[in-house]
Design an enzyme around this catalytic site. Structure first.
Site, PDB file in Angstrom:
ATOM      1  N   SER A 235      36.636  19.218 -18.195  1.00 19.73           N
ATOM      2  CA  SER A 235      35.285  19.783 -18.307  1.00 19.73           C
ATOM      3  C   SER A 235      34.488  19.173 -19.451  1.00 19.73           C
ATOM      4  CB  SER A 235      35.376  21.295 -18.522  1.00 19.73           C
ATOM      5  OG  SER A 235      36.077  21.886 -17.473  1.00 19.73           O
ATOM      6  N   GLY A 236      35.097  18.218 -20.172  1.00 16.94           N
ATOM      7  CA  GLY A 236      34.390  17.606 -21.305  1.00 16.94           C
ATOM      8  C   GLY A 236      35.020  17.972 -22.641  1.00 16.94           C
TER       9      GLY A 236
ATOM     10  N   TRP B 271      34.741  15.370 -25.520  1.00 15.76           N
ATOM     11  CA  TRP B 271      33.395  15.345 -26.114  1.00 15.76           C
ATOM     12  C   TRP B 271      33.225  16.522 -27.075  1.00 15.76           C
ATOM     13  CZ3 TRP B 271      28.305  16.110 -22.810  1.00 15.76           C
ATOM     14  CH2 TRP B 271      27.208  15.676 -23.555  1.00 15.76           C
TER      15      TRP B 271
ATOM     16  N   HIS C 254      43.410  25.314 -23.181  1.00 18.44           N
ATOM     17  CA  HIS C 254      42.997  25.423 -21.778  1.00 18.44           C
ATOM     18  C   HIS C 254      43.321  26.832 -21.255  1.00 18.44           C
ATOM     19  CE1 HIS C 254      41.740  21.385 -21.205  1.00 18.44           C
ATOM     20  NE2 HIS C 254      42.910  20.821 -21.005  1.00 18.44           N
TER      21      HIS C 254
HETATM   22  P1  A3P Z   1      34.666  11.784 -15.832  1.00 24.33           P
HETATM   23  O1  A3P Z   1      36.052  11.652 -15.300  1.00 24.33           O
HETATM   24  O2  A3P Z   1      33.724  12.453 -14.870  1.00 24.33           O
HETATM   25  O3  A3P Z   1      34.128  10.515 -16.375  1.00 24.33           O
HETATM   26  P2  A3P Z   1      38.244  16.230 -20.639  1.00 24.33           P
HETATM   27  O4  A3P Z   1      37.807  15.681 -21.924  1.00 24.33           O
HETATM   28  O5  A3P Z   1      38.086  17.727 -20.524  1.00 24.33           O
HETATM   29  O6  A3P Z   1      39.587  15.742 -20.250  1.00 24.33           O
HETATM   30  O7  A3P Z   1      37.205  15.687 -19.576  1.00 24.33           O
HETATM   31  C1  A3P Z   1      37.129  14.313 -19.325  1.00 24.33           C
HETATM   32  C2  A3P Z   1      35.758  14.026 -18.760  1.00 24.33           C
HETATM   33  O8  A3P Z   1      34.792  14.022 -19.820  1.00 24.33           O
HETATM   34  C3  A3P Z   1      35.705  12.669 -18.119  1.00 24.33           C
HETATM   35  O9  A3P Z   1      34.735  12.776 -17.085  1.00 24.33           O
HETATM   36  C4  A3P Z   1      35.240  11.804 -19.289  1.00 24.33           C
HETATM   37  O10 A3P Z   1      34.698  10.580 -18.916  1.00 24.33           O
HETATM   38  C5  A3P Z   1      34.192  12.726 -19.901  1.00 24.33           C
HETATM   39  N1  A3P Z   1      33.909  12.409 -21.310  1.00 24.33           N
HETATM   40  C6  A3P Z   1      34.768  11.998 -22.271  1.00 24.33           C
HETATM   41  N2  A3P Z   1      34.123  11.796 -23.423  1.00 24.33           N
HETATM   42  C7  A3P Z   1      32.826  12.091 -23.211  1.00 24.33           C
HETATM   43  C8  A3P Z   1      31.660  12.044 -24.032  1.00 24.33           C
HETATM   44  N3  A3P Z   1      31.720  11.671 -25.297  1.00 24.33           N
HETATM   45  N4  A3P Z   1      30.480  12.417 -23.473  1.00 24.33           N
HETATM   46  C9  A3P Z   1      30.418  12.802 -22.199  1.00 24.33           C
HETATM   47  N5  A3P Z   1      31.475  12.844 -21.359  1.00 24.33           N
HETATM   48  C10 A3P Z   1      32.678  12.488 -21.859  1.00 24.33           C
END
Ligand code: A3P
Length: 304
Positions: free
Chosen positions: A53-54, A57, A116
């Site tokens: 879910s991000g 980030w 989580h």
């Molecule tokens: P996608 O697979 O759609 O690219 P988590 O961090 O919960 O494991 O989620 C990973 C998702 O967040 C991935 O999505 C990843 O690319 C995205 N992500 C990682 N770093 C990010 C950032 N700094 N800004 C926005 N999205 C990011």
């Protein structure tokens, strides 16, 4: 315990249902140890998310916000040399994995952890203490696509690609790591309405659209608002730039190597966009998930 729980076999892994949510055996070991042994402190901050879910980030943003006095944004900033997951550990994976009981004495206050765990399964002390929770959710269609890619990256090399359709079918039934996704999101959403001092509820899409606004909300929520001087000096934009997908993904530390948990650093940086599901789900699949979302979130005030 495992032998008494309801099971669902996906092609690669057996998931076990515990307190209404699905876990692998390894995840469940961490969940149980964490529930039994973790003692929250009033000053703790927990970053709560469903997988993909991000989280990465959010970890980068909150770590940088909280530590901006000791760790100003220079080329030596910890994020430049360390993956966000090694800076902000998961309670149930990194610290309490495999039923271990870690020594948390070295964590300075305010302690920053990631989880989580669903809201209803949080350790009792998290509910009882004055600690704070930041929950980040994301459009379940994008989460599904991200999850499928991630699971394929993690699969052993001698195993064929995980079926997209099969995984989708299970996801729609709520069977995925820490799923059902709707109950995960709704648990935190409802509590954030009841207790906004305790839980700040954020959406990935909103963060993308209005990053400055939500970074300021985050700072306010954690009682470390930006000063007028910081605003004038452009600290908000500096933090956003440091933690941006493009910047983090291109750092040497995230281009190769593995986390202490063994997962490759690159696995956390794929597309980082809103709406990538359109490149993977058929129109029927998109409609099917939309119907589930509409039904499950009906009347909650939350939509995607
Ligand atoms: P996608 O697979 O759609 O690219 P988590 O961090 O919960 O494991 O989620 C990973 C998702 O967040 C991935 O999505 C990843 O690319 C995205 N992500 C990682 N770093 C990010 C950032 N700094 N800004 C926005 N999205 C990011």
């Amino acid at each position: 315990l495992l032998s008494t729980l309801p099971k669902e076999k996906t092609r690669l892994i057996t998931l076990h249902k515990y307190q209404d949510f699905w876990y692998s055996a390894r995840q469940l070991g961490g969940v149980l140890a964490c529930q039994q042994h973790f003692q929250a402190q009033d000053t703790d901050i927990h970053l709560a998310t469903a997988p993909k879910s991000g989280t990465t980030w959010l970890k980068a943003l909150v770590f940088t916000l909280l530590n901006r006095k000791n760790c100003p944004i220079t080329k030596d900033h910890p994020l430049v040399t360390t993956n966000p997951h090694d800076l902000v550990p998961f309670l149930e994976f990194d610290l309490y994995a495999n039923n271990q009981v870690p020594d948390l004495a070295s964590f300075a206050s305010p302690r920053l952890f990631s989880i989580h765990l669903p809201f209803t399964s949080l350790p009792k002390s998290v509910h009882e203490s004055a600690c704070k929770l930041v929950y980040l959710c994301r459009d379940p269609k994008d989460v599904f696509v991200s999850l499928w890619h991630f699971s394929n990256k993690l699969r052993p090399q001698n195993i064929e690609t995980i079926s997209f359709e099969e995984t989708f079918h299970k996801y729609c039934k709520g069977v995925s790591f820490f799923g059902p996704f709707w109950d995960h999101i709704l648990g935190y959403w409802k509590e954030s309405l009841r207790n906004p001092e305790k839980i700040l509820f954020l959406k990935y899409e909103d963060l993308k659209e209005q990053p400055r606004l939500h970074l300021r909300r985050l700072a306010q929520f954690m009682h470390c608002p930006f000063s007028a001087k910081e605003e004038t000096e452009g600290v908000v934009d500096e933090i956003l730039e440091l933690c941006s997908f493009g910047n983090l993904r291109n750092l040497e530390v995230n281009k190769d190597g593995k986390l202490s948990s063994g997962v490759e650093n690159t696995a956390f940086f794929r597309r980082g966009e809103v709406g990538d599901w359109k490149n993977y789900l058929t129109a029927e699949m998109g409609d099917q998930l939309d119907e589930i979302i509409e039904e499950k979130f009906y009347g909650s005030g939350l939509s995607f």
